[in-house]
Design a protein around this motif. Structure first.
Motif, PDB file in Angstrom:
ATOM      1  N   TYR A   1       7.664  -3.605  -0.788  1.00  0.00           N
ATOM      2  CA  TYR A   1       7.560  -2.229  -1.285  1.00  0.00           C
ATOM      3  C   TYR A   1       8.263  -2.085  -2.639  1.00  0.00           C
ATOM      4  O   TYR A   1       7.710  -1.522  -3.586  1.00  0.00           O
ATOM      5  N   ASP A   2       9.441  -2.634  -2.711  1.00  0.00           N
ATOM      6  CA  ASP A   2      10.269  -2.486  -3.910  1.00  0.00           C
ATOM      7  C   ASP A   2       9.573  -3.057  -5.143  1.00  0.00           C
ATOM      8  O   ASP A   2       9.403  -2.379  -6.160  1.00  0.00           O
ATOM      9  N   GLU A   3       9.128  -4.292  -5.045  1.00  0.00           N
ATOM     10  CA  GLU A   3       8.486  -4.918  -6.210  1.00  0.00           C
ATOM     11  C   GLU A   3       7.150  -4.256  -6.528  1.00  0.00           C
ATOM     12  O   GLU A   3       6.781  -4.117  -7.694  1.00  0.00           O
ATOM     13  N   THR A   4       6.427  -3.872  -5.491  1.00  0.00           N
ATOM     14  CA  THR A   4       5.139  -3.216  -5.751  1.00  0.00           C
ATOM     15  C   THR A   4       5.366  -1.878  -6.440  1.00  0.00           C
ATOM     16  O   THR A   4       4.643  -1.500  -7.358  1.00  0.00           O
ATOM     17  N   ARG A   5       6.395  -1.172  -5.980  1.00  0.00           N
ATOM     18  CA  ARG A   5       6.704   0.128  -6.584  1.00  0.00           C
ATOM     19  C   ARG A   5       6.987  -0.043  -8.087  1.00  0.00           C
ATOM     20  O   ARG A   5       6.505   0.727  -8.911  1.00  0.00           O
ATOM     21  N   ARG A   6       7.759  -1.047  -8.418  1.00  0.00           N
ATOM     22  CA  ARG A   6       8.035  -1.301  -9.839  1.00  0.00           C
ATOM     23  C   ARG A   6       6.742  -1.591 -10.595  1.00  0.00           C
ATOM     24  O   ARG A   6       6.525  -1.108 -11.710  1.00  0.00           O
ATOM     25  N   ALA A   7       5.896  -2.389  -9.978  1.00  0.00           N
ATOM     26  CA  ALA A   7       4.637  -2.765 -10.627  1.00  0.00           C
ATOM     27  C   ALA A   7       3.723  -1.556 -10.787  1.00  0.00           C
ATOM     28  O   ALA A   7       3.070  -1.380 -11.824  1.00  0.00           O
ATOM     29  N   VAL A   8       3.703  -0.721  -9.764  1.00  0.00           N
ATOM     30  CA  VAL A   8       2.865   0.485  -9.806  1.00  0.00           C
ATOM     31  C   VAL A   8       3.374   1.420 -10.897  1.00  0.00           C
ATOM     32  O   VAL A   8       2.589   1.981 -11.674  1.00  0.00           O
ATOM     33  N   ASP A   9       4.679   1.558 -10.979  1.00  0.00           N
ATOM     34  CA  ASP A   9       5.258   2.419 -12.015  1.00  0.00           C
ATOM     35  C   ASP A   9       4.916   1.888 -13.407  1.00  0.00           C
ATOM     36  O   ASP A   9       4.585   2.642 -14.317  1.00  0.00           O
ATOM     37  N   ARG A  10       5.004   0.557 -13.546  1.00  0.00           N
ATOM     38  CA  ARG A  10       4.697  -0.081 -14.823  1.00  0.00           C
ATOM     39  C   ARG A  10       3.230   0.177 -15.186  1.00  0.00           C
ATOM     40  O   ARG A  10       2.917   0.555 -16.301  1.00  0.00           O
TER      41      ARG A  10
ATOM     42  N   ALA B   1       0.832  -1.206   0.000  1.00  0.00           N
ATOM     43  CA  ALA B   1       0.000   0.000   0.000  1.00  0.00           C
ATOM     44  C   ALA B   1       0.866   1.256   0.000  1.00  0.00           C
ATOM     45  O   ALA B   1       0.487   2.285  -0.565  1.00  0.00           O
ATOM     46  N   PHE B   2       2.030   1.147   0.613  1.00  0.00           N
ATOM     47  CA  PHE B   2       2.932   2.297   0.708  1.00  0.00           C
ATOM     48  C   PHE B   2       3.473   2.704  -0.670  1.00  0.00           C
ATOM     49  O   PHE B   2       3.923   3.825  -0.860  1.00  0.00           O
ATOM     50  N   ALA B   3       3.404   1.793  -1.617  1.00  0.00           N
ATOM     51  CA  ALA B   3       3.946   2.069  -2.960  1.00  0.00           C
ATOM     52  C   ALA B   3       2.972   2.868  -3.823  1.00  0.00           C
ATOM     53  O   ALA B   3       3.314   3.274  -4.931  1.00  0.00           O
ATOM     54  N   LEU B   4       1.763   3.081  -3.330  1.00  0.00           N
ATOM     55  CA  LEU B   4       0.776   3.845  -4.109  1.00  0.00           C
ATOM     56  C   LEU B   4       0.937   5.340  -3.870  1.00  0.00           C
ATOM     57  O   LEU B   4       1.519   5.770  -2.885  1.00  0.00           O
ATOM     58  N   GLU B   5       0.392   6.116  -4.800  1.00  0.00           N
ATOM     59  CA  GLU B   5       0.406   7.567  -4.670  1.00  0.00           C
ATOM     60  C   GLU B   5      -0.999   8.054  -4.336  1.00  0.00           C
ATOM     61  O   GLU B   5      -1.976   7.319  -4.501  1.00  0.00           O
ATOM     62  N   GLU B   6      -1.067   9.317  -3.955  1.00  0.00           N
ATOM     63  CA  GLU B   6      -2.373   9.912  -3.725  1.00  0.00           C
ATOM     64  C   GLU B   6      -3.174   9.839  -5.030  1.00  0.00           C
ATOM     65  O   GLU B   6      -2.638  10.089  -6.105  1.00  0.00           O
ATOM     66  N   GLY B   7      -4.437   9.486  -4.919  1.00  0.00           N
ATOM     67  CA  GLY B   7      -5.270   9.383  -6.119  1.00  0.00           C
ATOM     68  C   GLY B   7      -5.374   7.972  -6.649  1.00  0.00           C
ATOM     69  O   GLY B   7      -6.251   7.673  -7.452  1.00  0.00           O
ATOM     70  N   ASP B   8      -4.457   7.103  -6.221  1.00  0.00           N
ATOM     71  CA  ASP B   8      -4.569   5.691  -6.599  1.00  0.00           C
ATOM     72  C   ASP B   8      -5.663   5.040  -5.746  1.00  0.00           C
ATOM     73  O   ASP B   8      -6.057   5.578  -4.709  1.00  0.00           O
ATOM     74  N   TRP B   9      -6.141   3.881  -6.204  1.00  0.00           N
ATOM     75  CA  TRP B   9      -7.198   3.167  -5.460  1.00  0.00           C
ATOM     76  C   TRP B   9      -6.701   1.812  -4.999  1.00  0.00           C
ATOM     77  O   TRP B   9      -5.901   1.173  -5.699  1.00  0.00           O
TER      78      TRP B   9
END
Lengths: 349, 368
Positions: free
Chosen positions: B237-246, B75-83
């Protein structure tokens, strides 16, 4: 609107010279559904459509032919064969301010989306305060010799679920007007379009009038004073036939009420009519046990028992699956003669 | 920016691993924040267990303790406005997305001021301004609905991302299959965390799917895939961040398999006697909060006293929240008839004649 689209018949059919002169256009039930979606999509960018074969093929019944060219793949979405995913995506987009229309290729195929409809869409506003203004529509009904899985009427499967609205138009005017109202409604609406009526019902609809039919209001299809037939969908025409025959042969006048919306049910119009005629026959194409007729009869008993001059009766399909062979299906479905027989019994009571 | 050193860990398996790219993108404040959410989530669930035993929590608790790193890290890998749509053990994800613990307490205590106003249980909450989509009892369904949120982002041309969780059990539902497949073919901006916690109620995960490695399920959908140590908050966090960016770039769906373990049974009623004690023993030694705490201290980002301050602040916050929730009223019984939305009472069913129920028991008016 390019000329080529009109020539290829993929655009909404423009009125002919004669039609333009008289101000009305001959419109089939199917065209009415198509025009309702076309007009809502044209005026409201939040309306979009998703379902199986709705884009490239234009829908199994060609209702959405030309929509992909006009509105593009973002708003006309060909999906995998995944009714739960179709309805689920519609709910999510509806949460975000869109007004999705989810098409079931046949309404029988709504079964795989049951959880999404009864557990998610129906309950979400109550649970969370966030609404789901979506329409789920698809062809229902028998008479097309399509067998047990392409002929059903599914309204009773959903009748016991609070939070759903359900409509079942019988006329082209209502097909158009109810669909437009359903798209604009803030809650999930199941829209049951009867495939037997698609190309058989043709009406002159006004060209310049914006047709919107509010949900929750029944319509008097034929006025009468001696007995009320409460019905909806394709059965409206069988009831009308029965009423004509009884008028000619018996001299009694049957009132035919077309419910149009099944939920919310227009109980007050039903009760008002029953209090005038004293007799009520409920006709539906769905099977009898647990069908809408039971609920309607109960409401009449609660609100107009003392006005009844005869027992309430029902004419419905059999409590079997919809059979395939034409003679079997004809036997299964309520027929005009069944309605005439029941009405005569009641008139003589 | 910060000290970087590989963790030297006692024992035969790494306690927590340092991964390139993670620490460079997290400030020391963010590391502390991660720790805060972990302990806040743990503390809240401990309080809820206590309140359940006191008869204050209505119903049951689906305990997420032991899985906090998976849910907080993602959840920490999301930005404001994400769901984000939780499944059933994602308390930490809701807190990380900004949901006030008081709201969760009110919800579990079925109080009037809760997000569902007493109409629904546990973390079934949909709160648009926080980007939270509530699940329903049949899990997996929320994935299908979240797809619609992602579709809405795309229709509006917004680069926002959706994330949800499926347990190994929920991932076997028809809804999960249909939802993941639709998201894949539509290339929706979606991240799915498949929490391989070995148990779906009392059924082992090898009874759920015949895959040797759960990451193999991703191939069938044609989505990107990653496998993470679900008890390593930084790895998650690391892998989720990559996935979120993708997803945000428009490169579609990622399925992340988080390897972890369900520590406390399906719900509080379940003593999970069917779970091998050796498994619990092994995973207890890899408690995600202990691991992260040790890591923060050993790597020099934090000191024991500084983390004690974080813990104490969370404890105080929760104490105040519990006190407030306990003093909140239950909903009025007749509230069952309607839902109030922005001041408007909407009757259920949505019918003009909802009032007919008031007439029951009264004789119908008589014929003139």
């Amino acid at each position: 609107m390019s000329d080529s689209k009109i020539e290829s018949g993929r655009q909404n059919r423009p009125p002919t010279g004669q039609e333009a002169e008289r101000g009305t256009k001959e419109t089939t039930y199917l065209e009415a559904i198509r025009e309702a979606m076309w007009e809502e999509m044209t005026t409201d960018p939040t309306v979009f459509l998703l379902g199986e074969d709705v884009g490239t093929y234009g829908g199994a019944f060609k209702i959405t032919e030309g929509f992909l060219d006009e509105f593009g793949p973002e708003r006309i979405i060909d999906t995998p064969i995944s009714e739960a995913a179709i309805v689920g995506a519609a709910i999510g987009a509806a949460h975000m301010g869109f007004k999705p229309i989810a098409e079931m290729q046949f309404i029988d195929f709504i079964a795989p989306a049951f959880d999404m409809i009864v557990n998610f869409a129906a309950k979400v506003r109550y649970r969370t305060g966030v609404g789901a203004p979506l329409v789920i529509r698809g062809p229902c009904g028998g008479g097309a010799h399509a067998g047990p899985f392409h002929s059903q009427n599914v309204e009773s499967y959903f009748a016991n679920v609070a939070g759903l609205k359900m409509v079942a138009p019988a006329t082209a005017r209502d097909a158009k007007g109810l669909l437009r109202a359903a798209i604009r409604d803030p809650d999930p609406v199941l829209y049951f379009e009867h495939k037997y009526l698609y190309r058989r019902i043709k009406e002159e609809l006004p060209i310049d009038e914006e047709i919107i039919v509010p949900l929750g209001a029944a319509r008097t299809h034929r006025p009468g004073s001696d007995l009320t037939i409460v019905t909806y969908g394709a059965m409206v025409y069988k009831a009308e036939e029965a009423a004509s025959r009884i008028s000619e042969e018996d001299g009694a006048e049957l009132e035919v009420l077309d419910l149009r919306t099944l939920r919310p049910l227009d109980t007050s119009t039903i009760v008002e009519s029953v209090k005038r005629t004293g007799r009520v026959l409920i006709v539906h194409e769905a099977p009898r046990f647990g069908g809408f007729a039971g609920e309607i009869a109960s409401q009449i008993c609660e609100e107009a028992f003392e006005w009844l001059d005869a027992p309430i009766r029902r004419v419905t399909a059999l409590d079997t699956p919809v059979p395939f062979a034409p003679p079997l299906e004809e036997y299964y479905l309520p027929q005009t003669a069944d309605i005439v027989d029941a009405a005569r019994w009641m008139l003589a009571y | 920016m910060m000290g970087r050193k590989r963790m030297a860990v006692a024992g035969d398996r790494p306690a927590i691993t340092w991964r390139s790219g993670v620490l460079s993108s997290l400030t020391s404040e963010e590391l502390r924040e991660l720790f805060r959410y972990l302990v806040l989530s743990r503390g809240l669930e401990e309080r809820l267990e206590h309140l359940l035993k006191q008869g204050q929590v209505v119903g049951d608790l689906y305990d997420g303790r032991g899985q906090e790193a998976t849910v907080v890290g993602s959840a920490f890998a999301l930005e404001e406005g994400d769901w984000l749509a939780p499944s059933l053990r994602e308390m930490g994800a809701l807190l990380t997305r900004g949901l006030d613990p008081r709201m969760l307490l009110l919800q579990y205590l079925a109080r009037d001021g809760s997000p569902s106003a007493g109409r629904d249980k546990s973390h079934h909450v949909t709160i648009p301004h926080l980007g939270l989509l509530g699940p329903i009892g049949p899990l997996g369904a929320q994935l299908c609905v979240l797809n619609g949120v992602a579709l809405a982002f795309r229709l509006r041309g917004e680069r926002r991302v959706c994330l949800t969780y499926l347990g190994d059990g929920a991932s076997r539902t028809g809804a999960a299959h249909e939802g993941l497949n639709l998201a894949a073919v539509q290339r929706l901006p979606l991240v799915v965390i498949l929490i391989h916690n070995r148990w779906a109620f009392a059924t082992r995960s090898d009874q759920q799917a015949a895959v040797a490695d759960w990451i193999d399920v991703a191939a069938a959908y044609g989505v990107s895939a990653a496998s993470v140590d679900g008890n390593d908050v930084l790895h998650v966090y690391d892998e989720t961040r990559r996935a979120v960016d993708r997803a945000r770039r428009g490169d579609g769906v990622t399925l992340i398999v988080a390897e972890t373990y369900r520590m406390y049974g399906h719900a509080q009623h379940d003593a999970q006697e069917y779970v091998p004690e050796a498994d619990l023993h092994e995973w207890r030694a890899r408690d995600p909060i202990d691991l992260f705490e040790r890591y923060l201290i050993d790597s020099g980002f934090e000191s024991r006293p500084s983390l004690a301050v974080v813990k104490e602040a969370a404890r105080r916050e929760l104490s105040a929240a519990v006190e407030e929730a306990l003093s909140a009223p239950m909903p009025e019984p007749e509230g069952a008839r309607f839902r109030t939305v922005e001041g408007e009472r909407i009757p259920v069913p949505w019918t003009r004649r909802a009032a007919v129920y008031e007439d029951l028991g009264q004789p119908a008016s008589t014929r003139p």
